[in-house]
Enzyme design. Sequence first.
Site, short mmCIF file in Angstrom:
data_model
loop_
_atom_site.label_atom_id
_atom_site.label_comp_id
_atom_site.label_asym_id
_atom_site.label_seq_id
_atom_site.Cartn_x
_atom_site.Cartn_y
_atom_site.Cartn_z
NE ARG A 54 0.18 1.39 3.42
CZ ARG A 54 1.09 2.31 3.64
NH1 ARG A 54 2.38 2.00 3.71
NH2 ARG A 54 0.79 3.58 3.81
CB ALA A 56 0.33 6.81 -3.94
CD GLN A 203 -3.23 2.62 6.87
OE1 GLN A 203 -3.81 3.04 7.87
NE2 GLN A 203 -3.87 2.38 5.74
CG ASP A 244 -3.15 7.86 -1.75
OD1 ASP A 244 -2.87 8.25 -0.61
OD2 ASP A 244 -3.00 6.68 -2.13
O1 MRU Z 1 -4.55 3.17 2.19
P1 MRU Z 1 -3.07 3.37 2.11
O2 MRU Z 1 -2.33 2.79 3.27
O3 MRU Z 1 -2.51 2.93 0.78
O4 MRU Z 1 -2.89 4.95 2.19
C1 MRU Z 1 -1.60 5.49 2.09
C2 MRU Z 1 -1.56 6.98 2.18
O5 MRU Z 1 -2.55 7.64 2.35
C3 MRU Z 1 -0.21 7.62 1.96
O6 MRU Z 1 -0.08 8.77 2.73
C4 MRU Z 1 -0.06 7.99 0.48
O7 MRU Z 1 -0.34 6.88 -0.34
C5 MRU Z 1 1.31 8.46 0.17
S1 MRU Z 1 2.51 7.18 0.28
C6 MRU Z 1 4.02 7.82 -0.10
#
Ligand code: MRU
Length: 349
Positions: A54, A56, A203, A244
Amino acid sequence: MQIDTIRWVSGKDPDHLPGLVRLIDQTRLPLELHYIETRALEDILHALRVLQVRGAPAIGIAAAMGVALAAQHALEKGNDLSAAVAEAAEALAATRPTAVNLSWALQRMRRVAGAGAGLPDRDRVVQLIREARRIRDEDEAICRRIGEHGAALLRDGQSVLTHCNAGGLATAGYGTALAPVYRAQEEGRRIHVFADETRPLLQGARLTAWELGRAGIACTLICDHTAACVMREGRVDAVLVGADRIARNGDTANKVGTYGVALHARHHGIPFYVCAPVSTFDPHTADGAAIPIEERRAEEVTEGFGPRTAPPGVAVYAPAFDITPAELVTAYVTEKGILQPPFEFEDYA
Ligand code: MRU
């Protein structure tokens, strides 16, 4: 601090077939650092859906490698390669609709598949694998540049607050929002990080606190709603978050709760920085209202990590992301420097 989040593995010769994808199963952190190895597109689709991989940039890398696995499988079975790539890309695109790095990486893979039409299938597969590996390796270099630019904003002894995980685990290995912290540490400065736990999937608690601890960076875990308190207490010098998807006007989709953090930061006069690669900026989206927001299963809120904590049948609204309006963002830290909208990248078309 570098983490080996995801990579293509193929023995000594990088073009050796078949290769496989090796990735950290992030659902098992912080209890266990466990790697998954797979040759199947279906496993990558599953890993994306359940957030074994997970963040982005890591989502984009996983998707590219998923296409490469599908192409490799088609070659083994003697199936139509172009059709396999198209089907894989369609299935992968549907897994995490907000993260634009996903469609960006798939677009790169489709382009390579199209350009190779007419070549022997084995050569096309090798080209697709090379492109997926390139996307991973470029991400590592890009994150390091984000770190260099962002570290210039941080002084020794300062404290930053972050939401979710935009660290090594969310990328090939160095992070976006945490990259400035890692870089400052490499330059000999000590930065302390407040990590929001990040309801509902934690997370921040499970991943950010784990990777900062591993890197020897001082980290204090706080409940999401403690962010306003520590800001009021004067204990936060800057907020660093990932993204994202960033619309043309600078509106930013990031993990749900980011918008609230940005409002708190503005109220307390604290700079709020979005750290992201150019691949997270979406030239096709004018503003935040046009960004598709992924909704997650109700169970992630009502029984995310064990016993049920809400009555059966309760209505749940579980967007995975929210939109922070551009006016709340102090600046955007990218591999190309520290930017303000409107964004004009030569590779942004
Ligand atoms: O649902 P996730 O864990 O994929 O969400 C991740 C985020 O919101 C991060 O802050 C974003 O993807 C940036 S990662 C460098």
